[in-house]
Design a protein around this motif. Structure first.
Motif, PDB file in Angstrom:
ATOM      1  N   GLU A  21       2.990  10.435   6.430  1.00  0.00           N
ATOM      2  CA  GLU A  21       1.864  11.359   6.508  1.00  0.00           C
ATOM      3  C   GLU A  21       2.088  12.437   7.567  1.00  0.00           C
ATOM      4  O   GLU A  21       1.652  13.581   7.395  1.00  0.00           O
ATOM      5  CB  GLU A  21       0.564  10.611   6.817  1.00  0.00           C
ATOM      6  N   SER A  22       2.749  12.086   8.674  1.00  0.00           N
ATOM      7  CA  SER A  22       3.016  13.076   9.718  1.00  0.00           C
ATOM      8  C   SER A  22       4.030  14.113   9.240  1.00  0.00           C
ATOM      9  O   SER A  22       3.900  15.308   9.522  1.00  0.00           O
ATOM     10  CB  SER A  22       3.525  12.384  10.986  1.00  0.00           C
ATOM     11  N   LEU A  23       5.046  13.670   8.514  1.00  0.00           N
ATOM     12  CA  LEU A  23       6.027  14.604   7.965  1.00  0.00           C
ATOM     13  C   LEU A  23       5.381  15.532   6.947  1.00  0.00           C
ATOM     14  O   LEU A  23       5.727  16.711   6.857  1.00  0.00           O
ATOM     15  CB  LEU A  23       7.177  13.838   7.308  1.00  0.00           C
ATOM     16  N   LEU A  24       4.440  15.010   6.183  1.00  0.00           N
ATOM     17  CA  LEU A  24       3.768  15.832   5.186  1.00  0.00           C
ATOM     18  C   LEU A  24       2.841  16.860   5.827  1.00  0.00           C
ATOM     19  O   LEU A  24       2.385  17.786   5.152  1.00  0.00           O
ATOM     20  CB  LEU A  24       2.975  14.946   4.221  1.00  0.00           C
TER      21      LEU A  24
ATOM     22  N   VAL B  56      15.510   6.132   4.544  1.00  0.00           N
ATOM     23  CA  VAL B  56      15.246   4.880   3.829  1.00  0.00           C
ATOM     24  C   VAL B  56      13.740   4.633   3.884  1.00  0.00           C
ATOM     25  O   VAL B  56      13.143   4.658   4.960  1.00  0.00           O
ATOM     26  CB  VAL B  56      16.001   3.688   4.456  1.00  0.00           C
ATOM     27  N   SER B  57      13.131   4.383   2.729  1.00  0.00           N
ATOM     28  CA  SER B  57      11.682   4.166   2.673  1.00  0.00           C
ATOM     29  C   SER B  57      11.341   2.688   2.661  1.00  0.00           C
ATOM     30  O   SER B  57      12.114   1.867   2.159  1.00  0.00           O
ATOM     31  CB  SER B  57      11.090   4.818   1.412  1.00  0.00           C
ATOM     32  N   MET B  58      10.168   2.351   3.208  1.00  0.00           N
ATOM     33  CA  MET B  58       9.621   1.023   2.990  1.00  0.00           C
ATOM     34  C   MET B  58       9.091   0.954   1.559  1.00  0.00           C
ATOM     35  O   MET B  58       8.857   1.983   0.917  1.00  0.00           O
ATOM     36  CB  MET B  58       8.500   0.712   3.984  1.00  0.00           C
TER      37      MET B  58
ATOM     38  N   ILE C 163       8.201  11.293   0.547  1.00  0.00           N
ATOM     39  CA  ILE C 163       9.067  12.415   0.895  1.00  0.00           C
ATOM     40  C   ILE C 163      10.134  12.587  -0.175  1.00  0.00           C
ATOM     41  O   ILE C 163      10.803  11.623  -0.561  1.00  0.00           O
ATOM     42  CB  ILE C 163       9.729  12.172   2.270  1.00  0.00           C
ATOM     43  N   SER C 164      10.303  13.810  -0.653  1.00  0.00           N
ATOM     44  CA  SER C 164      11.375  14.119  -1.604  1.00  0.00           C
ATOM     45  C   SER C 164      12.477  14.843  -0.847  1.00  0.00           C
ATOM     46  O   SER C 164      12.226  15.854  -0.210  1.00  0.00           O
ATOM     47  CB  SER C 164      10.854  15.004  -2.743  1.00  0.00           C
ATOM     48  N   SER C 165      13.699  14.311  -0.922  1.00  0.00           N
ATOM     49  CA  SER C 165      14.794  14.909  -0.152  1.00  0.00           C
ATOM     50  C   SER C 165      16.118  14.663  -0.851  1.00  0.00           C
ATOM     51  O   SER C 165      16.430  13.536  -1.227  1.00  0.00           O
ATOM     52  CB  SER C 165      14.833  14.318   1.263  1.00  0.00           C
ATOM     53  N   CYS C 166      16.873  15.752  -1.045  1.00  0.00           N
ATOM     54  CA  CYS C 166      18.242  15.626  -1.555  1.00  0.00           C
ATOM     55  C   CYS C 166      19.233  15.531  -0.407  1.00  0.00           C
ATOM     56  O   CYS C 166      20.221  14.806  -0.480  1.00  0.00           O
ATOM     57  CB  CYS C 166      18.573  16.816  -2.448  1.00  0.00           C
ATOM     58  N   THR C 167      18.987  16.307   0.636  1.00  0.00           N
ATOM     59  CA  THR C 167      19.798  16.223   1.852  1.00  0.00           C
ATOM     60  C   THR C 167      18.857  16.224   3.047  1.00  0.00           C
ATOM     61  O   THR C 167      18.097  17.183   3.203  1.00  0.00           O
ATOM     62  CB  THR C 167      20.771  17.417   1.960  1.00  0.00           C
TER      63      THR C 167
ATOM     64  N   ILE D 137      10.964  11.273  -6.275  1.00  0.00           N
ATOM     65  CA  ILE D 137       9.897  12.275  -6.286  1.00  0.00           C
ATOM     66  C   ILE D 137       8.561  11.533  -6.281  1.00  0.00           C
ATOM     67  O   ILE D 137       8.521  10.332  -6.587  1.00  0.00           O
ATOM     68  CB  ILE D 137       9.989  13.212  -7.503  1.00  0.00           C
ATOM     69  N   PRO D 138       7.463  12.206  -5.971  1.00  0.00           N
ATOM     70  CA  PRO D 138       6.166  11.506  -5.934  1.00  0.00           C
ATOM     71  C   PRO D 138       5.799  10.825  -7.244  1.00  0.00           C
ATOM     72  O   PRO D 138       5.166   9.766  -7.237  1.00  0.00           O
ATOM     73  CB  PRO D 138       5.186  12.638  -5.593  1.00  0.00           C
ATOM     74  N   GLU D 139       6.191  11.394  -8.375  1.00  0.00           N
ATOM     75  CA  GLU D 139       5.856  10.789  -9.663  1.00  0.00           C
ATOM     76  C   GLU D 139       6.441   9.397  -9.812  1.00  0.00           C
ATOM     77  O   GLU D 139       5.899   8.563 -10.549  1.00  0.00           O
ATOM     78  CB  GLU D 139       6.345  11.681 -10.808  1.00  0.00           C
ATOM     79  N   VAL D 140       7.543   9.114  -9.126  1.00  0.00           N
ATOM     80  CA  VAL D 140       8.181   7.800  -9.218  1.00  0.00           C
ATOM     81  C   VAL D 140       7.347   6.733  -8.517  1.00  0.00           C
ATOM     82  O   VAL D 140       7.506   5.539  -8.772  1.00  0.00           O
ATOM     83  CB  VAL D 140       9.620   7.873  -8.651  1.00  0.00           C
TER      84      VAL D 140
END
Length: 833
Positions: A476-479, A498-500, A510-514, A522-525
């Motif tokens: 939430e802070s990154l967003l 790495v996500s929990m 968070i969506s990130s390629c690099t 992505i959020p849809e996942v």
């Protein structure tokens, strides 16, 4: 206020220089523009002489009086960057400012929670009034009304500041001092005032310690906290922070943005460049952190022999000295007993009329910076984890770390040693709901130990010899950062994310390629859409009905009526299990606020669930299906092929809805008697309306507590959901996933390249799948709709435009009693390739 208007005000554009479209947005009214300039300047506490407001408001004093009034009425932090104006011009010290605020809220009989977080923290620092003290003062104020001699709020408030922590590298400035004030001073105080007036601002450390405190308490001086371009700042676990409410004013927003972005290796100038924020604003924010004791400057800036003798025995660290053992903290404590971080005295003779001039002349040659910047691993968590750590009363000093994780949004590697010490004290002795708190704390500790400085995690040459350091970051802070800024911060500091698992449905992952991300692509996942997607590609899953917002349901479809328990998920919230018998009215209530997914969960009470960790081992894939080896399940083989589970980590939640209720009670059945809807409230996306959380059943227990009744028939088990990341809610599952990450080399360079390819492919397939069920009447919006998450960070996952039903292995559109097949054969064929 219009964003374009704000931009041109910041850039000091006069009305004549404004572009035509901006003038048009203001109704071509110069008066309206001047009104907006004044309002923006006051809200953002801008200095009069260096900003456009000087051309609008001719009376400088009246402008600052309005600014002061606005700040006080809106309970904002004291404008320390305007201290020279506030103290010398208006004679308003931080102490008198907060006394006024406290008097206002007491007279209005407002609760302590009405104070914003940082304002409350500064009040506690200067006035010594926290939550308990405020309640006591309010009780005294109310009780005095019963007597003839009533005490006002001002009578009960302190008359001078409490003793505060002052660092010797801060700068003393002369306030508004009259001849009558001088008469109240002692001899040493008069000498110090003469020195400040005659020679200019002085470093605190060159003056007598008690004299500085005495003059400050009298309000005759004020203190600047100078920050230079190349100052590096450390943020240890928070002490003295007050968790009340977030107000959202410009400076508070800035403080939170910098909190999550700052690190000990990045100096202030670099941080401002990464965030693309004006350097002076970043300095102001960092200065406030140091003033409040939430951060401290790294490195030595003056020798101990240059200090006044009275400072020799004064601890030169922030307030953590009273709450934490320095030996447990990875901070720059070495030698702090013998020296203090102050400016070189050679710089004290410079022109210090502004704080920046003093800061820029500071000597920072001795900053103990690392020889090379080492990127780290970031473990992404959500607020659910911090809530568990704070509510569980797990360890005496664990709460300060949990508060830091929530408020700062980050717990850096330098603080993890003390954090692990506290997690080590947590005992697995919880009962009922409290057991979840203990489980999360223990598995979090195991996860940190696994990811942090694990030289076996990555064998590439780029890895440090002792493995990568680890930071914990709150999603939430990154967003709170705009997408471009968030990307720059992550790219600068991290080699891997790495996500929990699972992340709360109430946030956007968070969506990130690099840097590459082992977690939801992505959020849809992480949404309801992905559940339907995996049912669609595997042809297996529980009967599911997705209803659009505003739908009305007169009766459940026949396929769901045979179930005793339903799994209900309102859009953007976590799922819950409810009895079928009383679900209809609650569903219709929820549908007025949100789209809702209804799924069959258990025919005879709750269905049985189990978690299958991935990536799968070849031995498991090639083995025969059994209760202990479900990896050979046909649906999981399809998922492995089409979603590429070999380069992700996480777990598949399998459910057996036909499982008979066991005579003994299992750990999750203690919720059976209270599974009900909560009252719906709030808006569509931000609603707090949700359902009772599904209790997590440990993997080991699912084997032992159903002996004799466990189904070993493959057809009885179906996939319920797929979660990407490292799970924290079951210790055995957590250890298994961590083992598989290491065994399959998921963090290696080659594996991460394949992960990037697979993530992109999965993202496109899922987005195409979502798009196929959206309204397509707008022919110009094809690309925008296909990538909705790129348009705005607040856009959210798209809501369904059609009601859908998954039944007998087929996903189709649902229109009441019958359902119309949706022709998506071409999409299915593309996804199988």
């Amino acid at each position: 206020m219009n964003i374009d208007v704000e931009f041109h005000i910041r850039q000091n554009y006069a009305w004549a220089k404004l572009p035509g479209n901006v003038k048009q947005s203001l109704g071509n009214s110069q008066r309206e523009y001047e009104k907006q300039v004044l309002l923006y300047s006051i809200r953002n506490q801008l200095r009069y002489r260096t900003n456009l407001v000087r051309c609008i408001k001719k009376d400088e004093r009246k402008y600052y009086e309005e600014l002061f009034k606005y700040s006080r009425e809106h309970l904002m932090l004291y404008p320390y960057h305007l201290s020279d104006i506030m103290v010398k011009g208006l004679r308003v010290t931080p102490f008198s400012y907060y006394i006024g605020i406290m008097e206002d809220i007491m007279n209005s009989e407002k609760s302590y929670d009405s104070l914003p977080n940082f304002t409350a923290a500064d009040c506690l620092r200067l006035l010594g009034i926290g939550r308990n003290q405020y309640i006591d003062l309010m009780n005294q104020c109310r009780s005095s009304k019963k007597f003839f001699r009533r005490k006002t709020a001002r009578d009960l408030l302190p008359v001078k500041p409490v003793e505060i922590t002052i660092e010797p590298w801060w700068v003393v400035q002369a306030g508004f001092i009259t001849e009558d004030d001088i008469k109240l001073c002692s001899g040493p105080e008069k000498s110090s005032i003469d020195k400040i007036i005659d020679s200019g601002p002085q470093l605190v450390g060159v003056l007598e310690h008690n004299v500085v405190l005495g003059l400050y308490n009298k309000g005759f001086i004020y203190l600047d906290v100078p920050i230079s371009d190349d100052s590096c700042i450390a943020v240890p676990p928070l002490e003295g922070f007050v968790m009340n409410r977030v107000q959202g004013d410009y400076f508070e927003t800035l403080l939170y943005k910098i909190f999550v972005s700052i690190d000990e290796q990045t100096n202030v100038a670099e941080l401002a460049n990464v965030l693309e924020i004006d350097l002076s604003l970043v300095k102001n924010a960092v200065s406030v952190y140091c003033r409040l004791g939430f951060a401290h400057r790294k490195g030595q800036v003056i020798n101990a022999d240059q200090l006044h003798p009275t400072w020799r025995n004064v601890p030169s660290v922030n307030r953590l000295k009273c709450a934490m053992d320095p030996q447990k903290m990875l901070l720059s404590w070495d030698g702090m007993e013998n020296r203090s971080p102050v400016h070189d005295t050679a710089t004290t003779e410079t022109d210090a009329t502004s704080q920046d001039d003093v800061a820029d002349s500071a000597s920072v040659n001795s900053l103990s910076l690392p020889s090379g910047h080492t990127k780290r691993i970031a473990f992404l968590f959500d607020s659910t984890l911090t809530a568990f750590l704070m509510m569980g009363n797990l360890s005496p000093n664990l709460k300060s770390h949990a508060v830091t994780m929530f408020e700062v949004g980050k717990l850096s590697d330098e603080s993890l040693d003390s954090f692990l010490v506290e997690l080590e004290k947590v005992q697995n002795t919880g009962e009922g709901e409290a057991q979840r708190y203990f489980d999360h704390a223990l598995t979090l500790r195991n996860t940190i130990l696994f990811l942090r400085h694990n030289k076996d995690l990555v064998t590439d040459d780029e890895q440090p010899s002792n493995g990568f350091p680890l930071d914990l970051l709150r999603c939430e802070s990154l967003l709170g950062l705009d997408p471009a800024t968030c990307s720059r911060v992550l790219n600068k500091n991290y080699a891997l994310l790495v996500s929990m698992a699972p992340l709360s449905n109430e946030i956007r992952p968070i969506s990130s390629c690099t840097p590459q991300h082992i977690g939801p692509a992505i959020p849809e996942v992480s949404s309801i859409w992905f559940k339907l997607y995996i049912y669609h590609i595997t042809g297996q899953g529980p009967p599911s009905l997705l209803l659009t917002k505003g739908s009305r349901l007169r009766k459940l479809p026949d396929v769901l009526q045979v179930y005793d328990r339903l799994l209900i998920t309102s859009w953007g919230h976590d799922p819950g299990v409810v009895p079928t018998s009383n679900v209809l009215s609650m569903l219709n209530d929820a549908l007025t606020h949100s789209a809702v997914l209804i799924q069959g969960y258990g025919i005879h009470g709750d269905g049985e669930t189990t978690y299958i960790p991935f990536p799968f081992d070849e031995v498991e894939i090639n083995g025969e299906f059994s209760r202990s080896n479900m990896c050979s399940h046909r649906a999981l083989k399809v998922l492995r092929e089409k979603v590429d589970l070999d380069h992700f980590c996480g777990f598949v939640n399998m459910v057996n809805p036909r499982a008979c209720r066991y005579n003994g009670r299992r750990s999750s059945e203690d919720l059976d008697e209270k599974e009900e809807f909560e009252s719906p409230s709030g808006s569509v996306q931000g609603s707090t309306e949700s359902f009772e959380l599904v209790a997590d059943e440990p993997v080991a227990d699912s084997v032992t507590k159903r002996t004799g009744e466990v189904s070993t028939v493959e057809q009885d088990w179906i996939p319920l959901e797929v979660c990407f990341g490292i799970p924290l809610f079951v210790s055995e599952l957590n250890r298994c996933v961590c083992r598989k990450i290491a065994a399959h080399g998921l963090c290696g360079k080659e594996s991460l390249l394949k992960l990037l390819h697979s993530s992109r492919k999965l993202s496109l397939q899922v987005l195409s799948f979502v798009q196929s069920f959206q309204e397509t009447s707008d022919s110009d919006s094809g690309v925008t709709n296909l990538f909705p998450y790129t348009s705005s960070i607040d856009a959210g996952v798209p809501l369904p435009a059609k009601s859908l039903i998954f039944k007998d292995g087929v996903l189709s559109e649902w229109v009441g009693r019958s359902h119309l097949p949706v022709h998506i054969a071409r999409l299915h064929k593309e996804q199988t390739n």
